[in-house]
Design an enzyme around this catalytic site. Structure first.
Site, PDB file in Angstrom:
ATOM      1  N   TYR A 443      20.154  22.389  39.790  1.00  0.00           N
ATOM      2  CA  TYR A 443      20.429  21.009  40.033  1.00  0.00           C
ATOM      3  C   TYR A 443      19.812  20.812  41.543  1.00  0.00           C
ATOM      4  CZ  TYR A 443      23.013  16.884  40.707  1.00  0.00           C
ATOM      5  OH  TYR A 443      23.407  15.294  41.137  1.00  0.00           O
ATOM      6  N   VAL A 444      18.852  19.668  41.317  1.00  0.00           N
ATOM      7  CA  VAL A 444      18.429  19.717  42.833  1.00  0.00           C
ATOM      8  C   VAL A 444      19.247  19.143  43.963  1.00  0.00           C
ATOM      9  CG1 VAL A 444      17.325  17.326  42.409  1.00  0.00           C
ATOM     10  CG2 VAL A 444      16.186  18.862  44.094  1.00  0.00           C
ATOM     11  N   ASN A 445      20.258  18.461  43.591  1.00  0.00           N
ATOM     12  CA  ASN A 445      21.322  18.056  44.458  1.00  0.00           C
ATOM     13  C   ASN A 445      22.427  19.212  44.952  1.00  0.00           C
ATOM     14  OD1 ASN A 445      20.689  15.458  45.346  1.00  0.00           O
ATOM     15  ND2 ASN A 445      22.306  14.517  43.591  1.00  0.00           N
ATOM     16  N   TYR A 446      22.021  20.254  44.376  1.00  0.00           N
ATOM     17  CA  TYR A 446      22.799  21.577  44.748  1.00  0.00           C
ATOM     18  C   TYR A 446      21.883  22.388  45.608  1.00  0.00           C
ATOM     19  CZ  TYR A 446      27.103  20.167  42.037  1.00  0.00           C
ATOM     20  OH  TYR A 446      28.083  19.025  41.686  1.00  0.00           O
ATOM     21  N   ARG A 447      21.011  21.864  46.238  1.00  0.00           N
ATOM     22  CA  ARG A 447      19.922  22.420  47.092  1.00  0.00           C
ATOM     23  C   ARG A 447      19.975  23.879  47.409  1.00  0.00           C
ATOM     24  NH1 ARG A 447      15.553  19.905  48.720  1.00  0.00           N
ATOM     25  NH2 ARG A 447      16.564  17.930  49.418  1.00  0.00           N
TER      26      ARG A 447
END
Ligand code: FDA
Length: 505
Positions: A443-447
């Site tokens: 998930y990109v928001n959990y970079r």
């Protein structure tokens, strides 16, 4: 490129006489350091990055941003835009690849206007989720919005990457409700949904922050909620069959959102580390209705009325943020992170239930970590999330996923960093056979920079970016590259994990 802060400041003043000096902070300002770190929830990135920003600009006006872009272009300095400052790798305020940069901090562009009649809101790019939730509740008892649980997360970064929250099985992600946006592009133009065109409007709703331009406002559809919702937060230990309960949880009704968190705790009795599973849930209805759904779908949890609390939706926001519901909702207006720590997070997507044996293996690895906080969060997919096509927005993790895993380790001092990073990477490696593969989705928001970075961040390579890009976006990565190539071919907006243009073969 290197540029002196005085030279950059002079350029800003020449470009924009609109009191820009008052919102520009150079290292000469006494408040520079405190502004630099003010919204950082994660202390790790700044502690490992030697390079400080040339200047921090906290614009009051769109024209300030246009000046910042103009003045950064010629010397080739990077712009790091910061909304809430909660990027897991600190990419909104540091440069791991040591390229000179300025921060455009949107904290002063945070106004929100609600139109309860049309159930819509315009939200400036620097607003936090707490400010948004507070403003909605001020205007209506039966409107809400689906987004993350931490009130100090900013809408600029959060909506750019998806936006998962406690109502996501019912309503999907934040990006699924964005109906318009205003962005300042590489040429300093302010574009809205119509003028930016459908490709760019698609890309900014999940393609990750820091790539396509600076979002100055989002327009969203607000969502209907009942006046009374019900929450619970039920903890079970290993002796209370936490493993079996978690195993069963993987099969429950996709319309029920229960988000278990596994954490290690130091037993006060014998000092031993044990694990506990906390089952969090928000139900959009009263307690009796919830109990009847639970009895049908998950009786093993043994939920009883006393475990549940009825409250308003805004109180549930306080509850999940760990704030007493007796507090005034005004606490949501604070931009100071609720807690700061050295932190590393990673993510995975699970498509087949994990066996009890597999879960036991996870627990064993979590128990290896004696001190500090380690946590594994299970965020359910399914429901509305799966009904939306994986090509509908750049967030591709739709049908076929049972839940998203979020691994987190937090610690108190820089000297522990290497040990904690080794631990979380070992757990991630153990999980490979239980989670999605080819690509192993994230998930990109959990970079997570472990997945790969754009060379030195300054010269991204399309081929290198494909490795991390397909994990975050699957087949949507190609379309994101296509949009980037069209709107920012010179790759002005960039960071260590921004989408590269095609020219960067
Ligand atoms: P920040 O300002 O650091 O920006 C993140 C990225 O977006 C950077 O690359 C930045 O340059 C870029 N950016 C910021 N503003 C922009 C703008 N206006 N235009 C263009 N680019 C912009 N996620 C989730 O889905 N559900 C959750 O419940 C949570 N909970 C949570 C709790 C805590 C404590 C943390 C630290 C993080 C989360 N997250 C989360 C993850 C969160 O969604 C993610 O870190 C967001 O990118 C944070 O957005 P900010 O604006 O706060 O970050």
């Amino acid at each position: 490129a290197w540029i002196n802060h005085d030279v950059y400041l002079k350029c800003l003043q020449c470009q924009n006489s609109n009191s820009i000096s008052k919102v520009a902070y150079t290292p000469k300002n006494s408040s520079f350091s405190s502004i630099f770190l003010s919204s950082e929830q994660n202390l790790r990135p700044a502690s490992t990055s030697a390079l400080k920003p040339t200047l921090i600009l906290a614009p009051f006006h769109e024209s300030h941003i246009q000046a910042a872009i103009y003045c950064a272009k010629k010397p080739g300095i990077q712009i790091r835009v910061r909304s809430g400052g909660h990027d897991y790798e600190g990419l909104s305020c540091t440069s791991p690849s040591n390229h000179p940069f300025v921060i455009v901090d949107l904290r002063n562009l945070s106004s929100i206007s609600i139109d309860a009649e049309s159930s819509t809101a315009w939200i400036q790019g620097g607003a936090t989720l707490g400010e948004l939730y507070h403003k909605i509740a001020e205007n209506s008892k039966t409107l809400a919005f689906v987004a993350g649980v931490c009130p100090t997360v900013g809408v600029g970064g959060h909506f750019s990457g998806g936006g998962y929250g406690m109502m996501s099985r019912k309503f999907g992600l934040a990006v699924d409700h964005i109906i318009d946006a205003k962005i300042i592009d590489v040429n300093g133009r302010i574009l809205d949904r119509q003028s930016m065109g459908k490709d760019l409007f698609w890309a900014i709703r999940g393609g990750g922050g820091g790539t396509f331009g600076i979002i100055i406002a989002w327009k969203v559809n607000l969502l209907p909620v009942p006046e009374i919702v019900t929450v619970f937060n039920l903890t079970k230990t290993s002796e209370q069959n936490a493993t079996q309960l978690l195993h069963k949880w993987q099969y429950i009704d996709p319309n029920l959102l229960i988000r278990p968190i596994i954490s290690n705790v130091n037993s006060s009795q014998n000092g031993k580390i044990t694990l506990q599973a906390t089952f969090n849930s928000l139900f959009l209805g009263g307690v009796e209705e919830l109990l009847s759904v639970m009895n049908r779908s998950f009786p093993e949890l043994g939920l009883v009325k006393e475990d549940c609390t009825e409250m308003s939706w805004i109180e549930s926001i306080l509850f999940f943020a760990g704030i007493a519901t007796s507090e005034s909702a005004d606490v949501l207006l604070s931009r100071t992170p609720l807690g700061r720590a050295y932190f590393k997070g990673k993510s995975d997507f699970v498509k087949q239930p994990i066996s009890e044996n597999g879960l036991q293996g996870i627990w064993e690895r979590m128990l290896e970590e004696a001190d500090g906080l380690v946590e594994l969060e299970f965020s359910p997919c399914g429901g509305r999330l799966s009904e939306i096509s994986e090509y509908g927005t750049p967030f591709p993790h739709r049908a076929g996923n049972i839940y998203m895993l979020h691994y987190a380790a937090a610690w108190g001092s820089n000297s522990e960093t290497e040990e904690k990073l080794t631990w979380i990477r070992r757990l991630y490696s153990y999980m490979a056979s239980y989670v999605s593969s080819c690509p192993r989705e994230a998930y990109v928001n959990y970079r997570d920079l472990d997945l790969g970075v754009n060379n030195d961040g300054n010269h991204p390579s399309y081929k290198v970016a494909t490795i991390w890009g397909t994990k975050y976006f699957k087949n949507n990565f190609e379309r994101l590259v296509h949009v980037k190539t069209k709107v920012d071919p010179s790759n002005f907006f960039r960071n260590e994990q921004s989408i590269p243009p095609l020219s960067s073969w």
